[in-house]
Write a protein that holds these residues in place. Structure first.
Motif, PDB file in Angstrom:
ATOM      1  N   PRO A 119      -1.194  -1.210  -4.017  1.00 42.56           N
ATOM      2  CA  PRO A 119      -2.092  -0.061  -3.946  1.00 42.56           C
ATOM      3  C   PRO A 119      -3.082  -0.055  -5.102  1.00 42.56           C
ATOM      4  O   PRO A 119      -2.888  -0.729  -6.113  1.00 42.56           O
ATOM      5  CB  PRO A 119      -1.136   1.128  -4.044  1.00 42.56           C
ATOM      6  N   VAL A 120      -4.144   0.695  -4.934  1.00 49.40           N
ATOM      7  CA  VAL A 120      -5.072   0.971  -6.036  1.00 49.40           C
ATOM      8  C   VAL A 120      -4.926   2.454  -6.355  1.00 49.40           C
ATOM      9  O   VAL A 120      -5.385   3.305  -5.599  1.00 49.40           O
ATOM     10  CB  VAL A 120      -6.525   0.619  -5.662  1.00 49.40           C
ATOM     11  N   LYS A 170      -6.880   4.162   0.132  1.00 50.59           N
ATOM     12  CA  LYS A 170      -7.252   5.395  -0.547  1.00 50.59           C
ATOM     13  C   LYS A 170      -6.581   5.486  -1.912  1.00 50.59           C
ATOM     14  O   LYS A 170      -5.359   5.631  -2.002  1.00 50.59           O
ATOM     15  CB  LYS A 170      -6.873   6.607   0.301  1.00 50.59           C
ATOM     16  N   PRO A 171      -7.365   5.421  -2.969  1.00 55.26           N
ATOM     17  CA  PRO A 171      -6.791   5.615  -4.309  1.00 55.26           C
ATOM     18  C   PRO A 171      -6.439   7.081  -4.527  1.00 55.26           C
ATOM     19  O   PRO A 171      -6.892   7.964  -3.794  1.00 55.26           O
ATOM     20  CB  PRO A 171      -7.922   5.175  -5.235  1.00 55.26           C
ATOM     21  N   LYS A 172      -5.633   7.325  -5.520  1.00 55.06           N
ATOM     22  CA  LYS A 172      -5.316   8.704  -5.879  1.00 55.06           C
ATOM     23  C   LYS A 172      -6.436   9.321  -6.713  1.00 55.06           C
ATOM     24  O   LYS A 172      -6.664  10.529  -6.669  1.00 55.06           O
ATOM     25  CB  LYS A 172      -3.994   8.744  -6.654  1.00 55.06           C
ATOM     26  N   VAL A 173      -7.131   8.476  -7.478  1.00 50.64           N
ATOM     27  CA  VAL A 173      -8.195   8.946  -8.368  1.00 50.64           C
ATOM     28  C   VAL A 173      -9.382   7.999  -8.241  1.00 50.64           C
ATOM     29  O   VAL A 173      -9.207   6.777  -8.222  1.00 50.64           O
ATOM     30  CB  VAL A 173      -7.725   8.974  -9.845  1.00 50.64           C
ATOM     31  N   ILE A 174     -10.576   8.568  -8.160  1.00 54.19           N
ATOM     32  CA  ILE A 174     -11.809   7.789  -8.279  1.00 54.19           C
ATOM     33  C   ILE A 174     -12.526   8.242  -9.536  1.00 54.19           C
ATOM     34  O   ILE A 174     -12.740   9.443  -9.750  1.00 54.19           O
ATOM     35  CB  ILE A 174     -12.716   7.947  -7.050  1.00 54.19           C
ATOM     36  N   VAL A 175     -12.865   7.280 -10.385  1.00 52.44           N
ATOM     37  CA  VAL A 175     -13.559   7.556 -11.638  1.00 52.44           C
ATOM     38  C   VAL A 175     -14.989   7.055 -11.503  1.00 52.44           C
ATOM     39  O   VAL A 175     -15.216   5.850 -11.320  1.00 52.44           O
ATOM     40  CB  VAL A 175     -12.862   6.863 -12.820  1.00 52.44           C
ATOM     41  N   LEU A 176     -15.948   7.962 -11.568  1.00 55.54           N
ATOM     42  CA  LEU A 176     -17.364   7.611 -11.444  1.00 55.54           C
ATOM     43  C   LEU A 176     -18.020   7.643 -12.814  1.00 55.54           C
ATOM     44  O   LEU A 176     -18.052   8.692 -13.465  1.00 55.54           O
ATOM     45  CB  LEU A 176     -18.076   8.579 -10.496  1.00 55.54           C
ATOM     46  N   GLU A 177     -18.535   6.497 -13.254  1.00 51.51           N
ATOM     47  CA  GLU A 177     -19.226   6.428 -14.548  1.00 51.51           C
ATOM     48  C   GLU A 177     -20.628   6.994 -14.395  1.00 51.51           C
ATOM     49  O   GLU A 177     -21.338   6.691 -13.431  1.00 51.51           O
ATOM     50  CB  GLU A 177     -19.271   4.974 -15.018  1.00 51.51           C
ATOM     51  N   THR A 178     -21.061   7.810 -15.350  1.00 53.19           N
ATOM     52  CA  THR A 178     -22.236   8.659 -15.136  1.00 53.19           C
ATOM     53  C   THR A 178     -23.572   7.984 -15.405  1.00 53.19           C
ATOM     54  O   THR A 178     -24.618   8.574 -15.107  1.00 53.19           O
ATOM     55  CB  THR A 178     -22.137   9.920 -16.012  1.00 53.19           C
ATOM     56  N   TYR A 179     -23.590   6.775 -15.979  1.00 52.20           N
ATOM     57  CA  TYR A 179     -24.887   6.149 -16.258  1.00 52.20           C
ATOM     58  C   TYR A 179     -25.658   5.847 -14.973  1.00 52.20           C
ATOM     59  O   TYR A 179     -26.883   5.737 -14.990  1.00 52.20           O
ATOM     60  CB  TYR A 179     -24.679   4.862 -17.066  1.00 52.20           C
ATOM     61  N   ALA A 180     -24.924   5.728 -13.856  1.00 48.60           N
ATOM     62  CA  ALA A 180     -25.567   5.476 -12.561  1.00 48.60           C
ATOM     63  C   ALA A 180     -26.218   6.734 -11.991  1.00 48.60           C
ATOM     64  O   ALA A 180     -26.980   6.647 -11.017  1.00 48.60           O
ATOM     65  CB  ALA A 180     -24.550   4.927 -11.572  1.00 48.60           C
ATOM     66  N   ILE A 181     -25.928   7.892 -12.580  1.00 49.75           N
ATOM     67  CA  ILE A 181     -26.565   9.145 -12.142  1.00 49.75           C
ATOM     68  C   ILE A 181     -27.836   9.287 -12.957  1.00 49.75           C
ATOM     69  O   ILE A 181     -27.842   9.812 -14.067  1.00 49.75           O
ATOM     70  CB  ILE A 181     -25.619  10.340 -12.352  1.00 49.75           C
ATOM     71  N   GLU A 208     -12.488  15.224   1.119  1.00 46.90           N
ATOM     72  CA  GLU A 208     -12.045  14.999   2.497  1.00 46.90           C
ATOM     73  C   GLU A 208     -10.868  14.030   2.575  1.00 46.90           C
ATOM     74  O   GLU A 208     -10.104  14.069   3.551  1.00 46.90           O
ATOM     75  CB  GLU A 208     -13.216  14.462   3.332  1.00 46.90           C
ATOM     76  N   ASN A 209     -10.728  13.173   1.567  1.00 50.50           N
ATOM     77  CA  ASN A 209      -9.659  12.176   1.579  1.00 50.50           C
ATOM     78  C   ASN A 209      -8.543  12.482   0.593  1.00 50.50           C
ATOM     79  O   ASN A 209      -7.667  11.640   0.373  1.00 50.50           O
ATOM     80  CB  ASN A 209     -10.248  10.792   1.294  1.00 50.50           C
ATOM     81  N   GLY A 210      -8.564  13.676   0.008  1.00 45.76           N
ATOM     82  CA  GLY A 210      -7.509  14.071  -0.915  1.00 45.76           C
ATOM     83  C   GLY A 210      -7.487  13.248  -2.193  1.00 45.76           C
ATOM     84  O   GLY A 210      -6.414  13.014  -2.767  1.00 45.76           O
ATOM     85  N   ILE A 211      -8.667  12.829  -2.656  1.00 47.89           N
ATOM     86  CA  ILE A 211      -8.786  11.995  -3.852  1.00 47.89           C
ATOM     87  C   ILE A 211      -9.332  12.841  -4.991  1.00 47.89           C
ATOM     88  O   ILE A 211     -10.297  13.595  -4.814  1.00 47.89           O
ATOM     89  CB  ILE A 211      -9.718  10.801  -3.595  1.00 47.89           C
ATOM     90  N   GLN A 212      -8.733  12.709  -6.172  1.00 42.31           N
ATOM     91  CA  GLN A 212      -9.239  13.414  -7.345  1.00 42.31           C
ATOM     92  C   GLN A 212     -10.447  12.649  -7.913  1.00 42.31           C
ATOM     93  O   GLN A 212     -10.380  11.436  -8.111  1.00 42.31           O
ATOM     94  CB  GLN A 212      -8.159  13.514  -8.414  1.00 42.31           C
ATOM     95  N   LEU A 213     -11.535  13.369  -8.160  1.00 38.86           N
ATOM     96  CA  LEU A 213     -12.743  12.773  -8.724  1.00 38.86           C
ATOM     97  C   LEU A 213     -12.814  13.082 -10.216  1.00 38.86           C
ATOM     98  O   LEU A 213     -12.706  14.243 -10.624  1.00 38.86           O
ATOM     99  CB  LEU A 213     -13.989  13.311  -8.021  1.00 38.86           C
ATOM    100  N   VAL A 214     -12.989  12.042 -11.012  1.00 42.68           N
ATOM    101  CA  VAL A 214     -13.136  12.180 -12.459  1.00 42.68           C
ATOM    102  C   VAL A 214     -14.437  11.518 -12.881  1.00 42.68           C
ATOM    103  O   VAL A 214     -14.741  10.405 -12.428  1.00 42.68           O
ATOM    104  CB  VAL A 214     -11.956  11.523 -13.213  1.00 42.68           C
ATOM    105  N   PHE A 215     -15.207  12.178 -13.717  1.00 45.10           N
ATOM    106  CA  PHE A 215     -16.420  11.582 -14.276  1.00 45.10           C
ATOM    107  C   PHE A 215     -16.113  11.007 -15.653  1.00 45.10           C
ATOM    108  O   PHE A 215     -15.358  11.601 -16.435  1.00 45.10           O
ATOM    109  CB  PHE A 215     -17.536  12.615 -14.376  1.00 45.10           C
ATOM    110  N   LEU A 216     -16.704   9.856 -15.926  1.00 42.64           N
ATOM    111  CA  LEU A 216     -16.520   9.189 -17.212  1.00 42.64           C
ATOM    112  C   LEU A 216     -17.879   8.752 -17.739  1.00 42.64           C
ATOM    113  O   LEU A 216     -18.662   8.136 -16.996  1.00 42.64           O
ATOM    114  CB  LEU A 216     -15.614   7.963 -17.051  1.00 42.64           C
TER     115      LEU A 216
END
Length: 373
Positions: free
Chosen positions: A67-68, A120-131, A262-270
């Motif tokens: 798993p991831v 489906k991971p439990k957590v997705i971490v989105l790095e903010t430089y792409a925003i 919608e997929n029950g994944i926790q979103l974290v920003f880094l």
């Protein structure tokens, strides 16, 4: 009347004949392009294509029933910003880094969409430089090439078709899908490589069989005294007052948050840091970013802000942690990547203590034993 009818009939026949000829020519062109693509005549040298390595290994993990737990997503700031092997060993969680150099959050949305379809991971971490202020339709050549590389590396054909016109203007669609269109200038610019390709001696992508978790370690040397001197004499090369967020970034970061819900994944920003003297007026940057992402998730680890206010963290992220450059786009060194892995591991354990610790599992132990050392 009879003459007019004959003339109309003749024109109709001529038009049909013209359409038929056009269809034949179009079919011939498609066949020729298909042959050129199949024979890889205009293939570019991508022996070390780390975007393709990432997708190769992400799908392999699914095949191996691994798993991831935590999926990190971003551009080069993330890929050179955290060491996934260190993070895995410190947390007992399986993790993976997906993304591509130079891309914005619009491209990353479609990366996440495919990733979640695979597992489906439990957590997705989105790095903010792409925003940032990128708009998919108005990318300069370098960023357009980065977006094409990311697009081509993805595996799910149907999802790629669905995303095509969200990422590319109509005149860039052929070069996104077809190397023959993209690299036809090799006839003039790289005739030697073209001849090798024609002989079947062209470049072949290297397959990685060592465990690969998506990092793109590039820099071993930290900031030099000369570069540190430039910070002292010239000040910060980046002004937070100039940071802007495009409508596209607002749209797609919202879509990422919705996809996670919608997929029950926790979103974290880094936010992976740059050197503390690299950005002036960072509070402006932080506040503009916060206005958009704070309503989407309660979790945001802004290491750029923390190293400015936390003396201990600022000391850990010393000059050795940062690429030796004064240019606007600065990355972390191998040492800095390990620091981020440790700091984020502690943060995630604090905010989500219920995540599994797999260190007692034999599969996890065998997996970690194969890590590069």
């Amino acid at each position: 009347m009879g003459v007019r009818k004959k003339q109309k009939r003749a024109r109709a026949v001529s038009f049909k004949a013209l359409l038929a000829r056009g269809a034949v020519l179009a079919a011939m062109a498609v066949c020729i392009i298909a042959v050129l693509e199949n024979k890889r005549i205009f293939v570019e040298d991508s022996a070390n294509n780390h975007e393709e390595w990432k997708w190769d290994w992400y799908y392999r993990l699914k095949q191996y029933n691994i798993p991831v737990d935590v999926l990190f997503v971003g551009n080069s700031h993330l890929l050179t910003g955290i060491n996934p092997y260190v993070f895995t060993e410190k947390t007992g969680l399986y993790c993976f880094l997906l993304g591509a150099s130079g891309v914005g959050v619009a491209d990353l949305y479609f990366t996440i969409e495919e990733a979640v379809k695979v597992q489906k991971p439990k957590v997705i971490v989105l790095e903010t430089y792409a925003i940032n202020d990128d708009e998919p339709y108005r990318l300069e050549k370098g960023k357009l090439n980065d977006q094409i590389n990311s697009f081509r590396a993805r595996r799910d054909t149907w999802l790629k078709i669905q995303s095509t016109f969200s990422l590319f203007d109509y005149h860039n669609v052929p070069i996104a899908w077809c190397e023959t269109f993209r690299n036809h200038n090799y006839i003039f610019t790289k005739p030697d490589q073209l001849m090798r390709n024609l002989k079947g001696e062209g470049p072949r992508r290297r397959v990685r069989n060592d465990i690969y978790l998506g990092q793109f370690a590039r820099f071993s040397k930290g900031l030099s005294p000369q570069t540190l001197g430039r910070y002292e004499s010239e000040g910060a090369p980046v002004d937070g007052e100039k940071y802007e967020i495009s409508k596209s970034s607002v749209k797609y970061v919202g879509k990422i948050a919705r996809l996670c819900r919608e997929n029950g994944i926790q979103l974290v920003f880094l936010t992976v840091p740059m050197y503390r003297g690299h950005v002036e007026n960072y509070q402006v940057w932080h506040d503009r970013l916060a206005a958009h992402i704070s309503p989407l998730s309660p979790y945001w680890l802004d290491l750029q802000a923390l190293q400015l206010t936390d003396a201990g963290l600022g000391e850990v992220y010393g000059p050795a942690a940062f690429q030796d450059t004064y240019s606007a786009n600065q990355h972390l060194t191998n040492y800095g990547m390990a620091v981020t892995a440790g700091v984020f591991a502690q943060y995630l354990d604090r905010i989500m203590p219920s995540l599994p610790d797999r260190r007692g599992e034999r599969q996890w132990q065998d997996f970690v034993a194969r890590f590069p050392r």
